[in-house]
Design an enzyme around this catalytic site. Structure first.
Site, PDB file in Angstrom:
ATOM      1  N   LYS A  59       0.847  -1.199   0.000  1.00 59.59           N
ATOM      2  CA  LYS A  59       0.000   0.000   0.000  1.00 59.59           C
ATOM      3  C   LYS A  59       0.882   1.248   0.000  1.00 59.59           C
ATOM      4  O   LYS A  59       2.101   1.153   0.167  1.00 59.59           O
ATOM      5  CB  LYS A  59      -0.947  -0.021   1.205  1.00 59.59           C
ATOM      6  CG  LYS A  59      -0.256  -0.114   2.546  1.00 59.59           C
ATOM      7  CD  LYS A  59      -1.258  -0.441   3.645  1.00 59.59           C
ATOM      8  CE  LYS A  59      -0.554  -0.805   4.921  1.00 59.59           C
ATOM      9  NZ  LYS A  59      -1.055  -0.144   6.088  1.00 59.59           N
ATOM     10  N   TYR A 111      15.944  30.009   6.943  1.00 58.82           N
ATOM     11  CA  TYR A 111      14.722  30.611   7.510  1.00 58.82           C
ATOM     12  C   TYR A 111      14.785  30.635   9.035  1.00 58.82           C
ATOM     13  O   TYR A 111      15.166  29.646   9.670  1.00 58.82           O
ATOM     14  CB  TYR A 111      13.509  29.798   7.092  1.00 58.82           C
ATOM     15  CG  TYR A 111      13.120  29.994   5.649  1.00 58.82           C
ATOM     16  CD1 TYR A 111      12.745  31.250   5.169  1.00 58.82           C
ATOM     17  CD2 TYR A 111      13.102  28.920   4.774  1.00 58.82           C
ATOM     18  CE1 TYR A 111      12.379  31.422   3.843  1.00 58.82           C
ATOM     19  CE2 TYR A 111      12.735  29.080   3.447  1.00 58.82           C
ATOM     20  CZ  TYR A 111      12.374  30.339   2.995  1.00 58.82           C
ATOM     21  OH  TYR A 111      12.013  30.505   1.681  1.00 58.82           O
TER      22      TYR A 111
HETATM   23  C1  LIG Z   1      -3.296  -4.802   8.512  1.00 61.21           C
HETATM   24  C2  LIG Z   1      -1.847  -4.695   8.192  1.00 61.21           C
HETATM   25  N1  LIG Z   1      -1.144  -5.811   8.004  1.00 61.21           N
HETATM   26  C3  LIG Z   1       0.172  -5.770   7.694  1.00 61.21           C
HETATM   27  C4  LIG Z   1       0.845  -4.577   7.561  1.00 61.21           C
HETATM   28  C5  LIG Z   1       2.302  -4.575   7.225  1.00 61.21           C
HETATM   29  O1  LIG Z   1       3.045  -4.128   8.327  1.00 61.21           O
HETATM   30  P1  LIG Z   1       4.615  -3.993   8.259  1.00 61.21           P
HETATM   31  O2  LIG Z   1       4.889  -2.946   7.245  1.00 61.21           O
HETATM   32  O3  LIG Z   1       4.998  -3.578   9.644  1.00 61.21           O
HETATM   33  O4  LIG Z   1       5.147  -5.315   7.858  1.00 61.21           O
HETATM   34  C6  LIG Z   1       0.151  -3.388   7.749  1.00 61.21           C
HETATM   35  C7  LIG Z   1       0.861  -2.115   7.630  1.00 61.21           C
HETATM   36  O5  LIG Z   1       0.529  -1.065   8.060  1.00 61.21           O
HETATM   37  C8  LIG Z   1      -1.238  -3.443   8.060  1.00 61.21           C
HETATM   38  O6  LIG Z   1      -1.955  -2.334   8.256  1.00 61.21           O
END
Ligand SMILES: Cc1ncc(COP(=O)(O)O)c(C=O)c1O
Length: 359
Positions: free
Chosen positions: A38, A255
């Protein structure tokens, strides 16, 4: 050292490292593996990483748009929508595109009654074992499982999420593990563990692990680096010195004039700033790498630039390469200095950074 004249803000994605990290997780875990990609593959660029992840069993993303983009890159692989669908249109898209959906709220259970196609939908029932974010309470789950199990249009899987997988096993984690044992006993495919849970030994052999940050070579555990777990950083964020200048003791930089030179100094101005995703805050504790040499960031980070102390590197000229994080400077250590998580740094890289892929 390259001296080409260009602004130079560039993220280099190393596919070899990505494949190495994937192989590391494969070696640690016998069961199936979901690559969590994602947020544009945690800022690494989904189109850059998917070709190197052919060996995973499924992908997971957060939004329907991410899932549709991913489907165009990966026509056949399972794609899990981690927050599920929000309305009938999204449900129809999920069915048409063969997405797996997470179901975590009653309105989503109600949506399932709309499935009309004679095609099974893969559903991950999310059970809240203590994270208190998404999922049905344990007390409700048993009856929901009973109903969904007997629905011919649904191929049921179970999912839960650890709240403290980046810590040594805590009392809360022990409680969650006990709940997971009950989930496992339901005889359905199940998924509990993210990167931290796998690296901390909380995962179960047969589960579908969900690995995100670790694939990118980054450790989620405070005080550690990916290299502590034989992982290699996939992103090198670099830019170039675009200007140099000498300033006298007592002159301020940038700045707000927050940095005042304690002695005569040689400065480099680097072509990257907060609009590229380099963090703004607490610039006084940050450094960059000039080859193998750390150089302090001085003054406030601007939108497009930052200043570094080149007093010990008087010969450096515009065009010199600077690494912001990556092989020479783990993103985990910058995150720790800033009091943020490395996830936030890599996910924060913006579109105007040029991406370059090493095969
Ligand atoms: C529901 C869920 N599973 C798995 C993951 C993967 O986690 P990680 O990046 O710590 O492996 C995430 C990441 O935010 C998540 O929201």
């Amino acid at each position: 050292m390259s001296h080409a004249r260009e602004r130079g803000a560039q993220a280099t994605i190393n596919k070899k490292h990505l494949k190495h990290n994937l192989a590391q997780f494969r070696a640690m875990h016998q069961g199936p593996m979901i690559a969590v990609v994602k947020a544009d593959a945690y800022g690494h660029g989904i189109e850059n990483v998917v070709p190197a992840l052919g060996a995973v069993d499924a992908y997971a993303v957060a939004t329907i748009d991410e899932a549709l983009q991913l489907r165009s890159l990966s026509p056949d692989k399972r794609i899990i929508l981690l927050e599920g669908v929000f309305n009938e249109e999204e449900l129809a898209l999920a069915v048409d595109n063969n997405f797996d959906i997470v179901v975590h709220q009653k309105y989503q259970l109600a949506l399932l009654n709309q499935i009309q196609k004679n095609k099974k939908l893969k559903v991950w029932l999310k059970i809240d074992t203590g994270m208190n974010r998404l999922g049905f309470d344990m007390s409700l789950s048993k009856s929901i499982i009973e109903v969904l199990k007997h629905n011919d249009l649904i191929d049921l899987h179970l999912m839960s999420h650890f709240a403290q997988s980046d810590q040594p096993i805590s009392t809360q984690t022990q409680q969650q593990i006990r709940c997971n044992e009950w989930i496992e006993s339901q005889g359905l495919p199940f998924s509990f563990s993210n990167t931290g849970a796998v690296l901390n030994g909380m995962s179960q052999d047969k589960e579908w692990i969900r690995v995100g940050i670790g694939l990118f070579g980054i450790s989620p555990m405070p005080g550690t680096m990916g290299s502590d777990y034989q992982l290699k950083p996939v992103m090198n964020l670099a830019s170039k010195v675009i200007a140099t200048k000498n300033i006298s003791k007592g002159q301020a930089v940038g700045y707000g004039a927050h940095f005042v030179a304690p002695h005569d100094m040689h400065l480099g101005i680097v072509g990257i700033g907060y609009a590229d995703g380099y963090p703004w805050s607490k610039s006084e504790s940050m450094s960059v790498m000039l080859g193998q040499n750390p150089c302090a960031v001085v003054g406030r980070v601007s939108m497009d630039m930052l200043a570094i102390d080149l007093s010990r590197h008087q010969a450096v000229e515009p065009g010199a390469d600077v690494q912001l994080w990556g092989d020479c400077l783990p993103v985990e250590s910058l995150a720790e200095q800033l009091g943020v998580i490395p996830y936030a740094l890599v996910c924060g890289i913006t579109k105007r950074v040029k991406f370059n892929v090493i095969e």
